[in-house]
Design a protein around this motif. Structure first.
Motif, PDB file in Angstrom:
ATOM      1  N   ILE A 451       9.259  -7.127  -3.866  1.00  0.00           N
ATOM      2  CA  ILE A 451      10.010  -5.877  -3.994  1.00  0.00           C
ATOM      3  C   ILE A 451       9.338  -4.992  -5.041  1.00  0.00           C
ATOM      4  N   ARG A 452       9.090  -3.744  -4.678  1.00  0.00           N
ATOM      5  CA  ARG A 452       8.480  -2.779  -5.588  1.00  0.00           C
ATOM      6  C   ARG A 452       9.481  -2.303  -6.647  1.00  0.00           C
ATOM      7  N   PRO A 453       9.013  -1.608  -7.685  1.00  0.00           N
ATOM      8  CA  PRO A 453       9.947  -1.096  -8.704  1.00  0.00           C
ATOM      9  C   PRO A 453      10.986  -0.123  -8.175  1.00  0.00           C
ATOM     10  N   ASP A 454      10.716   0.531  -7.033  1.00  0.00           N
ATOM     11  CA  ASP A 454      11.712   1.455  -6.482  1.00  0.00           C
ATOM     12  C   ASP A 454      12.643   0.787  -5.489  1.00  0.00           C
ATOM     13  N   GLY A 455      12.641  -0.553  -5.438  1.00  0.00           N
ATOM     14  CA  GLY A 455      13.561  -1.268  -4.563  1.00  0.00           C
ATOM     15  C   GLY A 455      13.138  -1.305  -3.112  1.00  0.00           C
ATOM     16  N   VAL A 456      11.870  -1.029  -2.821  1.00  0.00           N
ATOM     17  CA  VAL A 456      11.336  -1.053  -1.459  1.00  0.00           C
ATOM     18  C   VAL A 456      10.535  -2.338  -1.275  1.00  0.00           C
ATOM     19  N   VAL A 457      10.668  -2.964  -0.102  1.00  0.00           N
ATOM     20  CA  VAL A 457       9.931  -4.193   0.205  1.00  0.00           C
ATOM     21  C   VAL A 457       8.462  -3.836   0.467  1.00  0.00           C
ATOM     22  N   ALA A 458       7.557  -4.346  -0.374  1.00  0.00           N
ATOM     23  CA  ALA A 458       6.134  -4.075  -0.191  1.00  0.00           C
ATOM     24  C   ALA A 458       5.539  -4.952   0.896  1.00  0.00           C
ATOM     25  N   VAL A 459       5.946  -6.197   0.927  1.00  0.00           N
ATOM     26  CA  VAL A 459       5.425  -7.133   1.923  1.00  0.00           C
ATOM     27  C   VAL A 459       6.425  -8.276   2.049  1.00  0.00           C
ATOM     28  N   SER A 460       6.540  -8.813   3.251  1.00  0.00           N
ATOM     29  CA  SER A 460       7.436  -9.944   3.464  1.00  0.00           C
ATOM     30  C   SER A 460       6.778 -10.936   4.406  1.00  0.00           C
ATOM     31  N   GLY A 461       7.247 -12.173   4.368  1.00  0.00           N
ATOM     32  CA  GLY A 461       6.721 -13.206   5.245  1.00  0.00           C
ATOM     33  C   GLY A 461       7.608 -14.419   5.225  1.00  0.00           C
ATOM     34  N   ALA A 462       7.328 -15.335   6.128  1.00  0.00           N
ATOM     35  CA  ALA A 462       8.153 -16.552   6.216  1.00  0.00           C
ATOM     36  C   ALA A 462       7.920 -17.458   5.021  1.00  0.00           C
ATOM     37  N   THR A 463       6.688 -17.439   4.480  1.00  0.00           N
ATOM     38  CA  THR A 463       6.360 -18.311   3.355  1.00  0.00           C
ATOM     39  C   THR A 463       5.583 -17.532   2.303  1.00  0.00           C
ATOM     40  N   ARG A 464       5.520 -18.068   1.096  1.00  0.00           N
ATOM     41  CA  ARG A 464       4.740 -17.456   0.023  1.00  0.00           C
ATOM     42  C   ARG A 464       3.252 -17.440   0.394  1.00  0.00           C
ATOM     43  N   ARG A 465       2.806 -18.487   1.070  1.00  0.00           N
ATOM     44  CA  ARG A 465       1.401 -18.541   1.472  1.00  0.00           C
ATOM     45  C   ARG A 465       1.063 -17.399   2.419  1.00  0.00           C
ATOM     46  N   GLU A 466       1.962 -17.134   3.356  1.00  0.00           N
ATOM     47  CA  GLU A 466       1.738 -16.032   4.301  1.00  0.00           C
ATOM     48  C   GLU A 466       1.679 -14.692   3.566  1.00  0.00           C
ATOM     49  N   VAL A 467       2.585 -14.481   2.625  1.00  0.00           N
ATOM     50  CA  VAL A 467       2.601 -13.236   1.868  1.00  0.00           C
ATOM     51  C   VAL A 467       1.347 -13.106   1.011  1.00  0.00           C
ATOM     52  N   ASP A 468       0.948 -14.194   0.353  1.00  0.00           N
ATOM     53  CA  ASP A 468      -0.250 -14.142  -0.485  1.00  0.00           C
ATOM     54  C   ASP A 468      -1.490 -13.829   0.335  1.00  0.00           C
ATOM     55  N   THR A 469      -1.548 -14.333   1.543  1.00  0.00           N
ATOM     56  CA  THR A 469      -2.691 -14.049   2.411  1.00  0.00           C
ATOM     57  C   THR A 469      -2.761 -12.564   2.739  1.00  0.00           C
ATOM     58  N   ARG A 470      -1.626 -11.958   3.006  1.00  0.00           N
ATOM     59  CA  ARG A 470      -1.586 -10.521   3.292  1.00  0.00           C
ATOM     60  C   ARG A 470      -2.008  -9.714   2.065  1.00  0.00           C
ATOM     61  N   ILE A 471      -1.536 -10.132   0.916  1.00  0.00           N
ATOM     62  CA  ILE A 471      -1.857  -9.386  -0.308  1.00  0.00           C
ATOM     63  C   ILE A 471      -3.350  -9.455  -0.604  1.00  0.00           C
ATOM     64  N   ARG A 472      -3.969 -10.616  -0.401  1.00  0.00           N
ATOM     65  CA  ARG A 472      -5.400 -10.751  -0.682  1.00  0.00           C
ATOM     66  C   ARG A 472      -6.236  -9.815   0.181  1.00  0.00           C
ATOM     67  N   ARG A 473      -5.710  -9.422   1.330  1.00  0.00           N
ATOM     68  CA  ARG A 473      -6.435  -8.533   2.236  1.00  0.00           C
ATOM     69  C   ARG A 473      -6.240  -7.060   1.874  1.00  0.00           C
ATOM     70  N   ASN A 474      -5.379  -6.793   0.901  1.00  0.00           N
ATOM     71  CA  ASN A 474      -5.101  -5.415   0.485  1.00  0.00           C
ATOM     72  C   ASN A 474      -5.556  -5.247  -0.960  1.00  0.00           C
ATOM     73  N   SER A 475      -6.650  -4.528  -1.159  1.00  0.00           N
ATOM     74  CA  SER A 475      -7.244  -4.459  -2.497  1.00  0.00           C
ATOM     75  C   SER A 475      -6.323  -3.809  -3.512  1.00  0.00           C
ATOM     76  N   LEU A 476      -5.477  -2.833  -3.076  1.00  0.00           N
ATOM     77  CA  LEU A 476      -4.604  -2.162  -4.033  1.00  0.00           C
ATOM     78  C   LEU A 476      -3.496  -3.086  -4.518  1.00  0.00           C
ATOM     79  N   LEU A 477      -2.788  -3.735  -3.611  1.00  0.00           N
ATOM     80  CA  LEU A 477      -1.724  -4.644  -4.038  1.00  0.00           C
ATOM     81  C   LEU A 477      -2.296  -5.802  -4.853  1.00  0.00           C
ATOM     82  N   LYS A 478      -3.462  -6.283  -4.459  1.00  0.00           N
ATOM     83  CA  LYS A 478      -4.089  -7.353  -5.221  1.00  0.00           C
ATOM     84  C   LYS A 478      -4.390  -6.881  -6.648  1.00  0.00           C
TER      85      LYS A 478
END
Length: 488
Positions: A451-478
């Motif tokens: 969840i971002r500071p403005d209360g918006v969901v930045a990324v979601s997934g079934a597991t933490r591993r799935e979410v972390d994989t998505r984040i690693r592919r996005n240089s800004l969120l990483k």
């Protein structure tokens, strides 16, 4: 520096000597929200306004649910609730005596803690925001006009004048919240093409002798023209909004009790008994969105960024939403490398522009519908709408849509995926756990969400591993998660 307010009270103010992180131009709801959010995030802030003091006109009236959630994060929601009244119903009257009724608390509000339309004059909202800003030891610098602006890669320098005494203010960022004729917008050469509606309205706040329910609005869709009566928190005081479809002499003549009583009697069949008129205005709505909303270190928000009809009470609310989307990004940008900081700040326009465009288009369609220049068209609307609106999907617009609860940000680099959660507002019980400026991990039966500071969901997934994989592919969120530590 000194200046005299109209009340002839001499105020002596010492301007801050330290360069602010954020200079906010305009002390309306948008600017005050921006300044308060910035101060709460630890940014040095100055806020200026060319007016000598706050106006005491009611102007905007409706504070919607998403705005109240933002006010809750700013610590003023309880104060707003105490000063407001809750609108409970819309009573519809159309052609040939057709009636309808929409009970607002029976709309589909979702999970918000504020399932209602709150009626509170704009100046009361501004007053509460300014008091909260004062508690952050920031004072509005009234009587201070922006006269010029210079920008560089690392700062902005504003030329300002107070009582004809010039000075300069150098800041990291400038937020133009200075209204429909924005000086900031002109200085950054943002284009702003207005489309005029040619739909004249008159407004008035007046007391009544009629015994009307004091928490229910009266909406007339009569062939004579659109009419809206809204009860204000002060007992017996009502906002009167009347469209004048014929550009008649009513447009030019003074707005008197007799004029108001005649309009209300002919359209709503109510003997209003108008007296003690507190405020009047004439306007013809125009529509426009500034382009761009960001130019380097300068940003536009509120009426400086978008203008439209007041139908639906979106203007003040969307200005607050603009500020809420922007300020945490300014605070975070200072922690990132320049390339990623630029991408982060570009997300303000990428996210807000599509949302603003949809809102302005929706308001324009509704306003055009209720101000049809053809008497036959108004008669058809007045016959159908009071019967159909209480029982159709149009009720959804009056609930979550107008309330800003279903706004989704699915453009730009700060939202990953197109699933049913990412980019949308997180459940209201989640945001209560967030401190200003923080990111938050939340786990529930849907999986895990960032969840971002403005209360918006930045990324979601079934597991933490799935979410972390998505984040690693996005240089800004990483990059962001390299410098912030989300709470749980």
């Amino acid at each position: 520096m000194t200046f005299v307010r109209p009340a002839h009270i001499l105020l002596i103010m010492t301007a801050p000597t330290q360069s602010p992180d954020v200079l906010v131009v305009g002390a309306g709801p948008t600017g005050l929200t921006a300044a308060l959010a910035a101060a709460q995030l630890g940014l040095r802030v100055r806020i200026i306004d060319q007016r000598l003091e706050r106006a005491r006109y009611s102007k905007a009236l409706v504070t919607h649910a998403r705005t109240m959630e933002i006010f809750e994060s700013l610590g003023i929601a309880d104060d707003v609730l105490a000063a407001a009244s809750q609108l409970e119903a819309l009573n519809l009257r159309g052609s040939f005596g057709v009636h309808g009724r929409i009970v607002l608390d029976k709309l589909d509000w979702g999970d918000t803690a504020y399932p209602h339309w709150l009626i509170i004059p704009q100046y009361e909202v501004e007053n509460l925001l300014e008091k909260a800003l004062t508690r952050q030891q920031v004072a509005v610098e009234w009587g201070t006009e922006l006269t010029g602006l210079q920008r560089s890669a690392s700062s902005v320098t504003a030329a300002v004048s107070t009582q004809d005494q010039p000075q300069t203010i150098t800041a990291s960022w400038i937020v133009g919240a200075d209204g429909g004729h924005s000086t900031v917008r002109a200085n950054i050469e943002s284009k702003f093409k207005r489309a005029e509606s040619q739909a004249p309205f008159i407004l008035a706040d007046a007391y009544t002798t009629a015994h009307l329910p004091d928490r229910e609005a009266q909406v007339s869709l009569a062939p004579e023209g659109f009419l809206l009566l809204i009860p204000l928190p002060t007992h017996g005081l009502w906002r009167i909004v009347a469209h004048l479809p014929y550009q008649s002499e009513d447009w030019a003549e003074p707005i008197t009790p007799e004029l108001l009583d005649g309009l209300i009697a002919s359209r709503a069949r109510i003997h209003f008994g108008a007296h003690e008129i507190a405020w009047t205005s004439r306007f013809s709505p125009s529509y426009g969105i500034a382009s761009p909303l960001r130019s380097g270190r300068a940003f536009l928000a509120g009426d400086a960024a978008h203008v439209h009809s007041p139908v639906g009470g979106q203007g003040m609310n969307f200005g607050v939403h603009d500020a809420h989307n922007l300020i945490w990004k300014l605070a975070l940008a200072n922690k990132l490398q320049p390339k990623q900081a630029a991408r982060l700040l570009d997300s303000y326009e990428a996210e807000r522009r599509p949302v603003i465009e949809r809102m302005v288009a929706r308001v324009q369609r509704i306003t055009t519908l209720v101000t049809d220049s053809r008497r036959a068209g108004r008669r058809v609307l007045g016959t159908a709408a009071p019967t159909l609106l209480p029982h159709t999907g149009a009720r959804q617009i009056l609930g979550q849509t107008m309330a800003g609860l279903n706004i989704a940000y699915q453009h730009g680099p700060l939202v990953l995926g197109r699933d049913k959660l990412s980019g949308k507002r997180a459940a209201s019980n989640i945001s209560k756990h967030q401190s200003p400026g923080t990111w938050y991990w939340h786990t529930d039966n849907h999986g895990i969400q960032l969840i971002r500071p403005d209360g918006v969901v930045a990324v979601s997934g079934a597991t933490r591993r799935e979410v972390d994989t998505r984040i690693r592919r996005n240089s800004l969120l990483k990059a962001i998660l390299d410098v912030v530590e989300p709470t749980r």
